[in-house]
Design a protein around this motif. Sequence first.
Motif, PDB file in Angstrom:
ATOM      1  N   ARG A   1     -11.193  12.871 -33.844  1.00 39.89           N
ATOM      2  CA  ARG A   1     -11.043  11.982 -35.169  1.00 39.89           C
ATOM      3  C   ARG A   1     -12.101  11.829 -35.934  1.00 39.89           C
ATOM      4  NH1 ARG A   1      -8.738   6.768 -31.347  1.00 39.89           N
ATOM      5  NH2 ARG A   1      -6.597   7.859 -31.192  1.00 39.89           N
ATOM      6  N   ILE A   2     -13.501  12.023 -35.149  1.00 42.49           N
ATOM      7  CA  ILE A   2     -14.746  12.027 -35.697  1.00 42.49           C
ATOM      8  C   ILE A   2     -14.666  13.172 -36.704  1.00 42.49           C
ATOM      9  CG2 ILE A   2     -17.270  12.184 -35.650  1.00 42.49           C
ATOM     10  CD1 ILE A   2     -16.916  10.471 -32.995  1.00 42.49           C
ATOM     11  N   GLU A   3     -14.210  14.451 -36.131  1.00 42.04           N
ATOM     12  CA  GLU A   3     -14.225  15.702 -36.981  1.00 42.04           C
ATOM     13  C   GLU A   3     -13.530  15.553 -38.476  1.00 42.04           C
ATOM     14  OE1 GLU A   3     -11.963  19.946 -36.388  1.00 42.04           O
ATOM     15  OE2 GLU A   3     -12.683  19.006 -34.698  1.00 42.04           O
ATOM     16  N   LYS A   4     -12.438  14.788 -37.993  1.00 42.73           N
ATOM     17  CA  LYS A   4     -11.535  14.779 -39.226  1.00 42.73           C
ATOM     18  C   LYS A   4     -12.097  13.797 -40.515  1.00 42.73           C
ATOM     19  CE  LYS A   4      -7.191  15.106 -37.081  1.00 42.73           C
ATOM     20  NZ  LYS A   4      -5.916  14.627 -36.518  1.00 42.73           N
ATOM     21  N   ALA A   5     -13.078  13.028 -40.057  1.00 44.52           N
ATOM     22  CA  ALA A   5     -13.825  12.057 -40.913  1.00 44.52           C
ATOM     23  C   ALA A   5     -14.718  12.813 -41.851  1.00 44.52           C
ATOM     24  CB  ALA A   5     -14.448  11.016 -40.332  1.00 44.52           C
ATOM     25  N   PHE A   6     -15.506  13.798 -41.332  1.00 42.14           N
ATOM     26  CA  PHE A   6     -16.498  14.666 -42.189  1.00 42.14           C
ATOM     27  C   PHE A   6     -16.096  16.152 -42.344  1.00 42.14           C
ATOM     28  CE2 PHE A   6     -17.720  15.903 -37.908  1.00 42.14           C
ATOM     29  CZ  PHE A   6     -18.234  17.229 -37.915  1.00 42.14           C
ATOM     30  N   VAL A   7     -15.476  16.848 -41.701  1.00 42.34           N
ATOM     31  CA  VAL A   7     -15.197  18.091 -42.158  1.00 42.34           C
ATOM     32  C   VAL A   7     -14.918  18.528 -43.741  1.00 42.34           C
ATOM     33  CG1 VAL A   7     -13.822  20.324 -41.599  1.00 42.34           C
ATOM     34  CG2 VAL A   7     -14.698  18.984 -39.847  1.00 42.34           C
ATOM     35  N   SER A   8     -13.914  17.684 -44.010  1.00 41.93           N
ATOM     36  CA  SER A   8     -13.623  18.152 -45.720  1.00 41.93           C
ATOM     37  C   SER A   8     -14.724  17.815 -46.528  1.00 41.93           C
ATOM     38  CB  SER A   8     -12.152  17.378 -45.952  1.00 41.93           C
ATOM     39  OG  SER A   8     -12.888  15.950 -45.875  1.00 41.93           O
TER      40      SER A   8
ATOM     41  N   PHE B   1     -24.388  14.791 -47.738  1.00 43.53           N
ATOM     42  CA  PHE B   1     -24.572  13.237 -47.469  1.00 43.53           C
ATOM     43  C   PHE B   1     -23.577  12.575 -46.970  1.00 43.53           C
ATOM     44  CE2 PHE B   1     -25.144   8.825 -48.367  1.00 43.53           C
ATOM     45  CZ  PHE B   1     -26.284   8.441 -47.696  1.00 43.53           C
ATOM     46  N   GLY B   2     -22.394  12.611 -47.693  1.00 41.29           N
ATOM     47  CA  GLY B   2     -21.145  12.137 -47.335  1.00 41.29           C
ATOM     48  C   GLY B   2     -20.693  12.417 -45.941  1.00 41.29           C
ATOM     49  N   ALA B   3     -20.578  13.679 -45.713  1.00 38.26           N
ATOM     50  CA  ALA B   3     -20.166  14.280 -44.313  1.00 38.26           C
ATOM     51  C   ALA B   3     -21.044  13.667 -43.259  1.00 38.26           C
ATOM     52  CB  ALA B   3     -20.282  15.590 -44.130  1.00 38.26           C
ATOM     53  N   PHE B   4     -22.442  13.431 -43.276  1.00 36.12           N
ATOM     54  CA  PHE B   4     -23.192  12.953 -42.319  1.00 36.12           C
ATOM     55  C   PHE B   4     -23.176  11.313 -42.246  1.00 36.12           C
ATOM     56  CE2 PHE B   4     -26.398  16.470 -43.574  1.00 36.12           C
ATOM     57  CZ  PHE B   4     -25.454  17.491 -42.971  1.00 36.12           C
ATOM     58  N   GLU B   5     -22.999  10.737 -43.533  1.00 33.62           N
ATOM     59  CA  GLU B   5     -22.483   9.251 -43.269  1.00 33.62           C
ATOM     60  C   GLU B   5     -21.237   9.124 -42.636  1.00 33.62           C
ATOM     61  OE1 GLU B   5     -22.896   5.753 -46.587  1.00 33.62           O
ATOM     62  OE2 GLU B   5     -21.744   7.576 -47.193  1.00 33.62           O
ATOM     63  N   ALA B   6     -20.404   9.822 -43.022  1.00 29.45           N
ATOM     64  CA  ALA B   6     -18.908   9.758 -42.206  1.00 29.45           C
ATOM     65  C   ALA B   6     -18.930   9.880 -40.842  1.00 29.45           C
ATOM     66  CB  ALA B   6     -17.830  10.654 -43.172  1.00 29.45           C
ATOM     67  N   PHE B   7     -19.732  11.099 -40.417  1.00 25.46           N
ATOM     68  CA  PHE B   7     -19.973  11.498 -38.976  1.00 25.46           C
ATOM     69  C   PHE B   7     -20.555  10.227 -38.294  1.00 25.46           C
ATOM     70  CE2 PHE B   7     -23.287  12.571 -35.798  1.00 25.46           C
ATOM     71  CZ  PHE B   7     -22.593  13.061 -34.730  1.00 25.46           C
ATOM     72  N   SER B   8     -21.524   9.639 -38.931  1.00 20.19           N
ATOM     73  CA  SER B   8     -22.238   8.475 -38.268  1.00 20.19           C
ATOM     74  C   SER B   8     -21.161   7.090 -38.295  1.00 20.19           C
ATOM     75  CB  SER B   8     -23.530   7.997 -39.191  1.00 20.19           C
ATOM     76  OG  SER B   8     -24.343   9.012 -39.141  1.00 20.19           O
ATOM     77  N   GLU B   9     -20.620   7.059 -39.269  1.00 21.60           N
ATOM     78  CA  GLU B   9     -19.573   5.859 -39.117  1.00 21.60           C
ATOM     79  C   GLU B   9     -18.567   6.003 -38.259  1.00 21.60           C
ATOM     80  OE1 GLU B   9     -18.587   5.224 -43.402  1.00 21.60           O
ATOM     81  OE2 GLU B   9     -20.323   4.618 -43.947  1.00 21.60           O
TER      82      GLU B   9
END
Length: 144
Positions: free
Chosen positions: A116-123, A131-139
């Motif tokens: 689930r975490i992967e799906k949040a940031f890979v795209s 920055f968006g990817a790392f923020e999505a990972f953290s969230e």
Amino acid sequence: MKKVILILSVFLLVLFLTPAVFAEDAALIDDAQLLTAGERESLEAILEDCAQATGLDVMVVTVESLDGEDIEVFSRDVFGRPRDGVMLLISMDEREWHILTCDGGKERLPDRELRRIEKAFVSLLNDEDYFGAFEAFSESVTTY
């Protein structure tokens, strides 16, 4: 004299290529320089909030290259001492990423949550929105 220079050279090479040396307690290591200074500052605060909320050490690490090492082995070396946590490692030359969980991080973030975490940031990574990817990972780590 040549032996002394060779030994010194090998020592310096090992010293500079050992990732654990630079990662001990930092939440963000942006060696690949993917973020602006402002983004680094914001992400450090986000990672700290995530760590507070989860009780885990949460890290994001970017490197230019794995220097031929396996990304999982490299990740463990960077994460350093045993601790409860999760880390996202990005290697630019190899175009690889890896999520490492250790101790309490493995218990709190089993494979289902990691997917689930992967799906949040890979795209976002694919779009080079680091920055968006790392923020999505953290969230996502905070959420799951």
